[in-house]
Design a protein around this motif. Sequence first.
Motif: not given
Length: 496
Positions: A75, A155, A466, A469
């Motif tokens: 990621t 991501i 993000p 996430t």
Amino acid sequence: MASNATSYKQMKEDFVSNLSGGSVSEINYITAVGPIAFVLWSILQSRQSFFKPYKPLSFLVDFLLNVVAVLLALTLYANAPFLLSGLILAPAIFVYALPPNPVASRKRPRLPPNAQNAKSPGALSVLSTKPFLTTYRGSMLVITCLAILAVDFRIFPRRFAKVETWGTSLMDVGVGSFVFSAGVVAARPVLKERAEGRTTPLFQRLVYSMRHSLPLLVLGVIRLISVKGLDYAEHVTEYGVHWNFFFTLGFLPPFVALFQSALKVVPSYAALAILLGVIYQVVLETTSLKAFILTAPRTDLFSMNREGICSLFGYLAIFLAGQDTGMFVLPRSINPRSGTSSGSQRTTLLLTMGFWTAAWSAMYFFATHFSYGAGLDVSRRLANLPYVLWIAAFNSSQLLACCAIESAFFPSFYNAADAKTEQEAYETATSRVLRSFNRNGLFIFLIANLLTGLVNMTVPTLDVTPSVTMGILVGYAAVLTTLAVALDTWNISIKL
């Protein structure tokens, strides 16, 4: 509301469709983070006994190194794997430079070779449970479980997601690695048979394989019903309309049992894997099978699931390649002529693994290179010959890396004179987290699939930030890891 749900489902399907993947070299850089993180774990354990006894802090560091580091590679550090590797290696060098813990550095005395032959209740078995194999299988399960959820978030780079038809990606190698890994451990009953000087009849092998397949096929049916019933987003060209990965895993054992009889004609599992892969590739190139798999209309049950059914030949070749690897990785003595000392046996194993890594890599090169080879493209959808060779080369290199790390930091494992001592050495040389993932691998993978479905049904994965996430992914990883370690702590093995 219904139209909005339908459009969002279509968005999610489009998000994982028509992708072309990335380079093999980048995949190697990303997956190298796992072994590099394990180097730091090994230094902490071998030099400082950091994970013995196993306390909450030990679990946290174990989780960060062997799970979170891999998640970061997929990621936030997807575009900078070298930076992440450097950030892990820096403390590794620092810890290695520290004076070793006296308890950690104390070595067990060597016993004479004939001590291992003593007829005692704790005598060593012909096959040992090798730490590096646990590390390899545990790492493979970790990255697979992380990727199946991460792929639904923005991501996670699209080049890491499964390709549509031609190309290579991180998730494509994950599917094949799961099958290769299963093949490695499937060599154990074969080796045990040979050690005991007996042969199981074909019918008995088929019955045993069907008993092993049944739970997987049931899981496949449950997944099919749940996906269709809940109107879950799905990628039809991946396996077909009804097929899923559990069906692939479930149908492999009976075919493996049948192909085992071919060993009377073909000298090894590797030769059998190559022969099967070549024949399948020739059929793809010289008949209409390839066009049928890629473009035929879905008019009946077979054509609706043509990708999953036809790719079984490729996955069977991968399984056999893994089984061949297991035939020389699992035995305690790989070659009686190489000497009886643990050092010589370990060197022979490393050289053998190095040879096969080079062999599979060379075959992959000549199969795919446009100037010096056949110029074939990799296709996970077809599970064609280049895909088979790539998976075999990748997993052989991963096993070699894990074995080299173990040999460097935990050579005393091979000096064990009895089963109890060997078990202690095994637990010392393996991460508790990776060992726990490996112990109940298929069950944890099933739970990971259920959690992935739960997250996708409750969270708009394409719209979250993000930071949210990463919070979801770390929490998901923590739940899986805690469950795996808890089952190991309670000494529970769930075999599916």
